[in-house]
Design a protein around this motif. Structure first.
Motif, short mmCIF file in Angstrom:
data_model
loop_
_atom_site.label_atom_id
_atom_site.label_comp_id
_atom_site.label_asym_id
_atom_site.label_seq_id
_atom_site.Cartn_x
_atom_site.Cartn_y
_atom_site.Cartn_z
N ARG A 36 0.87 -1.18 0.00
CA ARG A 36 0.00 0.00 0.00
C ARG A 36 0.91 1.22 0.00
O ARG A 36 1.67 1.42 0.94
N PHE A 41 2.47 -4.72 4.02
CA PHE A 41 1.56 -5.11 5.09
C PHE A 41 1.36 -6.61 5.03
O PHE A 41 1.54 -7.22 3.97
N SER A 43 -1.67 -9.49 6.05
CA SER A 43 -3.01 -9.81 6.55
C SER A 43 -2.90 -11.13 7.27
O SER A 43 -2.45 -12.13 6.69
N HIS A 61 -4.77 -6.46 9.62
CA HIS A 61 -3.76 -5.98 8.68
C HIS A 61 -2.69 -5.24 9.46
O HIS A 61 -2.98 -4.27 10.16
N LYS A 63 1.19 -3.49 9.47
CA LYS A 63 2.30 -2.91 8.71
C LYS A 63 3.58 -3.62 9.12
O LYS A 63 3.86 -3.78 10.31
N PRO A 88 -7.78 -5.35 1.46
CA PRO A 88 -8.50 -4.36 2.27
C PRO A 88 -8.99 -3.14 1.49
O PRO A 88 -10.08 -2.64 1.74
N ASP A 92 -4.77 -1.43 -3.02
CA ASP A 92 -3.71 -2.29 -2.50
C ASP A 92 -3.25 -3.25 -3.60
O ASP A 92 -4.03 -3.64 -4.48
N GLU A 94 -1.46 -6.95 -4.28
CA GLU A 94 -1.08 -8.23 -3.67
C GLU A 94 0.35 -8.61 -4.04
O GLU A 94 0.77 -8.47 -5.17
N SER A 97 -0.19 -14.63 -1.49
CA SER A 97 -1.37 -15.02 -0.73
C SER A 97 -1.45 -16.54 -0.63
O SER A 97 -1.02 -17.24 -1.54
#
Length: 100
Positions: A36, A41, A43, A61, A63, A88, A92, A94, A97
């Motif tokens: 971001r 960040f 998650s 979330h 930082k 979020p 943002d 990715e 993931s």
């Protein structure tokens, strides 16, 4: 190993991490790393948080700059259902993931 690499490995291996955040120790199940405005960040599900029910559990979330003493544990985790697979904010980006 850098903190970023530790979190990336934990996401890929689906293993929990211990970390300090805002002066408290947390046990996190990292599901996603995202960017971001050029800052990273993560998650993650806070496994030490007292949730009223399993259905209430959701990703927080964090930082990366706010996390310290990050270490991967030998404990595996099951990711939350794929319907949690949203960033979020629309802007943002990715990085990685568990849903990929």
């Amino acid at each position: 190993m850098t903190q970023e690499r530790t979190i990336i490995e934990a996401i890929v291996l689906r293993r929990t991490i211990c970390a300090e955040y805002n002066g408290g120790e947390m046990l996190l199940a990292p599901h996603r790393m995202f960017s971001r405005h050029g800052e990273l960040f993560v998650s993650a599900l806070n496994l030490r948080k007292n949730w009223r029910s399993e259905e209430e559990r959701r990703l927080g979330h964090f930082k990366l700059d706010g996390l310290s003493n990050t270490a991967m544990t030998p404990d595996a985790f099951e990711p939350l259902p794929a319907n949690e697979n949203v960033l979020p904010r629309e802007t943002d980006e990715e990085v990685l993931s568990v849903y990929a």
